[in-house]
Design a protein around this motif. Structure first.
Motif, PDB file in Angstrom:
ATOM      1  N   GLU A   1      49.451  39.150  40.406  1.00 11.47           N
ATOM      2  CA  GLU A   1      49.526  40.043  39.257  1.00 11.47           C
ATOM      3  C   GLU A   1      48.254  40.877  39.225  1.00 11.47           C
ATOM      4  O   GLU A   1      47.261  40.555  39.878  1.00 11.47           O
ATOM      5  N   ASP A   2      48.287  41.954  38.439  1.00  7.81           N
ATOM      6  CA  ASP A   2      47.111  42.802  38.342  1.00  7.81           C
ATOM      7  C   ASP A   2      45.927  42.023  37.782  1.00  7.81           C
ATOM      8  O   ASP A   2      46.060  41.251  36.843  1.00  7.81           O
ATOM      9  N   ILE A   3      44.771  42.266  38.384  1.00  9.85           N
ATOM     10  CA  ILE A   3      43.525  41.637  37.973  1.00  9.85           C
ATOM     11  C   ILE A   3      42.630  42.752  37.443  1.00  9.85           C
ATOM     12  O   ILE A   3      42.508  43.804  38.077  1.00  9.85           O
ATOM     13  N   TRP A   4      42.013  42.550  36.302  1.00 15.59           N
ATOM     14  CA  TRP A   4      41.125  43.535  35.695  1.00 15.59           C
ATOM     15  C   TRP A   4      39.699  43.005  35.720  1.00 15.59           C
ATOM     16  O   TRP A   4      39.424  41.949  35.161  1.00 15.59           O
ATOM     17  N   VAL A   5      38.796  43.732  36.364  1.00 13.70           N
ATOM     18  CA  VAL A   5      37.381  43.365  36.394  1.00 13.70           C
ATOM     19  C   VAL A   5      36.560  44.646  36.271  1.00 13.70           C
ATOM     20  O   VAL A   5      36.704  45.561  37.092  1.00 13.70           O
ATOM     21  N   LYS A   6      35.721  44.711  35.243  1.00 14.22           N
ATOM     22  CA  LYS A   6      34.834  45.850  35.000  1.00 14.22           C
ATOM     23  C   LYS A   6      35.576  47.184  35.074  1.00 14.22           C
ATOM     24  O   LYS A   6      35.083  48.158  35.638  1.00 14.22           O
TER      25      LYS A   6
ATOM     26  N   GLU B   1      50.514  38.301  57.170  1.00 14.19           N
ATOM     27  CA  GLU B   1      50.469  37.440  58.349  1.00 14.19           C
ATOM     28  C   GLU B   1      50.319  38.300  59.597  1.00 14.19           C
ATOM     29  O   GLU B   1      50.984  39.320  59.757  1.00 14.19           O
ATOM     30  N   GLU B   2      49.400  37.873  60.466  1.00 13.80           N
ATOM     31  CA  GLU B   2      49.153  38.556  61.735  1.00 13.80           C
ATOM     32  C   GLU B   2      49.066  37.504  62.831  1.00 13.80           C
ATOM     33  O   GLU B   2      48.083  36.775  62.903  1.00 13.80           O
ATOM     34  N   SER B   3      50.061  37.416  63.670  1.00 12.17           N
ATOM     35  CA  SER B   3      50.065  36.489  64.808  1.00 12.17           C
ATOM     36  C   SER B   3      49.793  35.044  64.401  1.00 12.17           C
ATOM     37  O   SER B   3      48.983  34.352  65.016  1.00 12.17           O
ATOM     38  N   GLY B   4      50.446  34.592  63.366  1.00 15.03           N
ATOM     39  CA  GLY B   4      50.275  33.210  62.933  1.00 15.03           C
ATOM     40  C   GLY B   4      49.033  32.955  62.104  1.00 15.03           C
ATOM     41  O   GLY B   4      48.752  31.825  61.729  1.00 15.03           O
ATOM     42  N   ARG B   5      48.258  33.969  61.832  1.00 13.80           N
ATOM     43  CA  ARG B   5      47.063  33.871  60.986  1.00 13.80           C
ATOM     44  C   ARG B   5      47.275  34.742  59.758  1.00 13.80           C
ATOM     45  O   ARG B   5      48.183  35.561  59.713  1.00 13.80           O
ATOM     46  N   TYR B   6      46.406  34.588  58.780  1.00 13.88           N
ATOM     47  CA  TYR B   6      46.563  35.312  57.528  1.00 13.88           C
ATOM     48  C   TYR B   6      45.320  36.140  57.214  1.00 13.88           C
ATOM     49  O   TYR B   6      44.204  35.707  57.438  1.00 13.88           O
ATOM     50  N   ARG B   7      45.574  37.329  56.684  1.00  8.58           N
ATOM     51  CA  ARG B   7      44.493  38.241  56.290  1.00  8.58           C
ATOM     52  C   ARG B   7      44.730  38.655  54.839  1.00  8.58           C
ATOM     53  O   ARG B   7      45.843  38.997  54.451  1.00  8.58           O
ATOM     54  N   GLY B   8      43.665  38.642  54.050  1.00  6.58           N
ATOM     55  CA  GLY B   8      43.766  39.071  52.659  1.00  6.58           C
ATOM     56  C   GLY B   8      43.631  40.576  52.547  1.00  6.58           C
ATOM     57  O   GLY B   8      42.898  41.210  53.310  1.00  6.58           O
ATOM     58  N   CYS B   9      44.358  41.160  51.614  1.00  2.89           N
ATOM     59  CA  CYS B   9      44.303  42.598  51.352  1.00  2.89           C
ATOM     60  C   CYS B   9      44.103  42.825  49.861  1.00  2.89           C
ATOM     61  O   CYS B   9      44.767  42.207  49.033  1.00  2.89           O
ATOM     62  N   ILE B  10      43.196  43.725  49.535  1.00  6.69           N
ATOM     63  CA  ILE B  10      42.929  44.101  48.148  1.00  6.69           C
ATOM     64  C   ILE B  10      43.593  45.450  47.928  1.00  6.69           C
ATOM     65  O   ILE B  10      43.385  46.378  48.718  1.00  6.69           O
ATOM     66  N   HIS B  11      44.383  45.573  46.882  1.00  7.22           N
ATOM     67  CA  HIS B  11      45.041  46.836  46.536  1.00  7.22           C
ATOM     68  C   HIS B  11      44.424  47.342  45.235  1.00  7.22           C
ATOM     69  O   HIS B  11      44.752  46.845  44.158  1.00  7.22           O
ATOM     70  N   VAL B  12      43.510  48.318  45.346  1.00  4.01           N
ATOM     71  CA  VAL B  12      42.847  48.885  44.168  1.00  4.01           C
ATOM     72  C   VAL B  12      43.776  49.947  43.590  1.00  4.01           C
ATOM     73  O   VAL B  12      44.115  50.914  44.261  1.00  4.01           O
ATOM     74  N   LYS B  13      44.178  49.741  42.339  1.00  4.45           N
ATOM     75  CA  LYS B  13      45.187  50.612  41.730  1.00  4.45           C
ATOM     76  C   LYS B  13      44.624  51.631  40.741  1.00  4.45           C
ATOM     77  O   LYS B  13      45.172  52.711  40.600  1.00  4.45           O
ATOM     78  N   ALA B  14      43.548  51.260  40.040  1.00  2.00           N
ATOM     79  CA  ALA B  14      43.023  52.165  39.012  1.00  2.00           C
ATOM     80  C   ALA B  14      41.633  51.742  38.583  1.00  2.00           C
ATOM     81  O   ALA B  14      41.182  50.638  38.867  1.00  2.00           O
ATOM     82  N   HIS B  15      40.981  52.680  37.899  1.00  2.00           N
ATOM     83  CA  HIS B  15      39.736  52.372  37.194  1.00  2.00           C
ATOM     84  C   HIS B  15      39.947  52.869  35.772  1.00  2.00           C
ATOM     85  O   HIS B  15      39.952  54.068  35.510  1.00  2.00           O
ATOM     86  N   ARG B  16      40.189  51.941  34.866  1.00  2.00           N
ATOM     87  CA  ARG B  16      40.595  52.282  33.509  1.00  2.00           C
ATOM     88  C   ARG B  16      39.498  52.962  32.703  1.00  2.00           C
ATOM     89  O   ARG B  16      39.788  53.775  31.839  1.00  2.00           O
ATOM     90  N   TYR B  17      38.225  52.636  32.962  1.00  2.00           N
ATOM     91  CA  TYR B  17      37.151  53.246  32.172  1.00  2.00           C
ATOM     92  C   TYR B  17      37.062  54.741  32.422  1.00  2.00           C
ATOM     93  O   TYR B  17      36.709  55.506  31.532  1.00  2.00           O
ATOM     94  N   THR B  18      37.353  55.179  33.647  1.00  2.00           N
ATOM     95  CA  THR B  18      37.285  56.603  33.983  1.00  2.00           C
ATOM     96  C   THR B  18      38.653  57.269  33.964  1.00  2.00           C
ATOM     97  O   THR B  18      38.743  58.479  34.132  1.00  2.00           O
TER      98      THR B  18
END
Length: 119
Positions: free
Chosen positions: A3-8, A18-35
């Motif tokens: 779910e969406d995470i809000w920090v600062k 998944e990549e060749s039996g291994r796992y890689r994390g991906c960050i999806h930056v969607k917005a900056h609410r203050y600006t």
């Protein structure tokens, strides 16, 4: 994807690929609410390492997101993110900095009661 995470003011989610039996994390930056900025499509930042376990990749992505946000380096990725420009490499997460030397504590003095008590 989490779910969406809000920090600062930043709104992001974490996904594991998944990549060749291994796992890689991906960050999806969607917005900056203050600006009021919204990133469509989301800015994707991959973790530099692959992991044997899906959960480990998710933890790494969450930690990397916090490090980039708290260290002020996420803005560098946002500023340089254009479809025709390469995204700067993500540096590895810095180890815990060593504790600075502390001045020695003076030796404890024996307690002496100098008040006069009369019973």
């Amino acid at each position: 994807m989490t779910e969406d995470i809000w920090v600062k003011g930043y709104v992001y989610s974490v996904e594991v690929a998944e990549e060749s039996g291994r796992y890689r994390g991906c960050i999806h930056v969607k917005a900056h609410r203050y600006t009021g900025r919204t990133f469509e499509p989301p800015i994707v930042i991959e973790t530099p390492a692959l992991f044997k376990r899906e959960h480990a990749a998710e933890i790494e992505a969450r930690a990397l997101a916090r490090e980039l946000i708290d260290g002020g380096r996420l803005e560098e990725h946002i500023a340089s993110h254009r479809h025709d420009a390469p995204v700067p490499p993500v540096p590895p997460i810095s180890p815990i900095s060593p504790v600075s030397p502390v001045s020695p504590v003076p030796a404890a003095q024996p307690f002496s009661d100098t008040s006069s008590h009369t019973e």
